[in-house]
Scaffold this active site. Structure first.
Site, mmCIF file in Angstrom:
data_model
loop_
_atom_site.group_PDB
_atom_site.id
_atom_site.type_symbol
_atom_site.label_atom_id
_atom_site.label_comp_id
_atom_site.label_asym_id
_atom_site.label_seq_id
_atom_site.Cartn_x
_atom_site.Cartn_y
_atom_site.Cartn_z
ATOM 1 N N GLU A 199 -70.931 60.528 -5.508
ATOM 2 C CA GLU A 199 -71.412 59.229 -5.507
ATOM 3 C C GLU A 199 -72.012 59.487 -6.679
ATOM 4 O O GLU A 199 -72.981 58.653 -7.619
ATOM 5 C CB GLU A 199 -73.169 58.748 -4.564
ATOM 6 C CG GLU A 199 -74.018 57.824 -4.872
ATOM 7 C CD GLU A 199 -74.555 57.998 -4.039
ATOM 8 O OE1 GLU A 199 -74.838 58.819 -3.040
ATOM 9 O OE2 GLU A 199 -75.265 57.646 -4.173
ATOM 10 N N GLY A 200 -72.543 60.939 -7.493
ATOM 11 C CA GLY A 200 -73.201 60.805 -9.140
ATOM 12 C C GLY A 200 -72.665 60.538 -9.408
ATOM 13 O O GLY A 200 -73.050 59.820 -11.536
#
Ligand SMILES: *[C@@H]1O[C@H](CO)[C@@H](O)[C@H](O)[C@H]1NC(C)=O
Ligand SMILES: *[C@@H]1O[C@H](CO)[C@@H](O)[C@H](O)[C@H]1NC(C)=O
Length: 197
Positions: free
Chosen positions: A169-170
């Site tokens: 997700e980063g």
């Protein structure tokens, strides 16, 4: 007598010549058409970013069929899905799919008809769905199945709906866009909306 027989023969030859010329003209125009059409054929791709509190659709486009597929991917449009994130549809899973309708219609209107079948669509779900799948995997699976079913009712090329991990997700935009476009444009340098490039 001989003169009269000559006439139909000449007519036949003339017709044959016209037919040949038409075929040549047709081939030339087709060749010309391809030469013009191929290098500038725009390709499209769609990503749903299904977050905890809301979902957004991103439509990308890039010039297809260029030499070595080098070119720039640009964001064509963004559409905010009304309502909460898809993980909030536990008691009404079909509603999660239905919530995507408005934005899918917007994308459908934006992608030329002949490009729709080859336009990949990918949905990446983040924290909200990740949490739900930990609490109740069945409920999470049902919601994923519902959004998949709904997206598949559109003429696009549905590539999958998945819950992506926290580490992914980063770099979410980067990863999903690359995943989405992988088969099409391996060598593109992609700048996504969520990254500072
Ligand atoms: C495309 O790739 C070929 C071979 O890898 C290379 O020779 C050529 O310079 C490349 N063209 C462009 C525009 O990058
Ligand atoms: C998970 O959700 C399903 C479907 O709503 C339900 O039948 C089941 O009881 C739930 N399981 C738990 C452990 O809450």
């Amino acid at each position: 007598m001989a003169k009269l027989q000559m006439k139909p023969m000449l007519l036949g030859v003339a017709l044959l010549a016209v037919a040949c010329m038409s075929i040549v003209a047709l081939i030339l125009s087709l060749a010309n058409y391809q030469r013009v059409e191929v290098p500038y054929s725009t390709q499209y791709g769609i990503v749903f970013d299904a977050g905890s509190t809301h979902t957004a659709l991103f439509l990308y486009q890039w010039p297809g069929n260029k030499e070595n597929n080098t070119g720039v991917v640009s964001q064509n449009l963004m559409c905010d899905v009304k309502g909460d994130g898809i993980s909030s549809y536990v008691t009404n899973p079909a509603g999660a799919g239905e919530s995507l309708r408005e934005c899918l219609d917007v994308a459908l209107a934006a992608v030329p008809k002949k490009k729709q079948k080859t336009t990949p669509v990918y949905l990446g779900a983040t924290a909200g769905m990740r949490l739900l799948s930990l609490q109740n995997q069945t409920q999470a699976n049902i919601i994923i199945a519902e959004v998949s079913k709904f997206i598949q009712s559109y003429p696009f090329d549905f590539r999958g709906a998945t819950i992506i991990s926290g580490t992914e997700e980063g770099a979410y935009g980067w990863i999903t866009i690359n995943y989405l476009l992988e088969d099409f444009i391996k060598t593109y340098r992609i700048c996504c909306c969520k990254l500072k490039c």
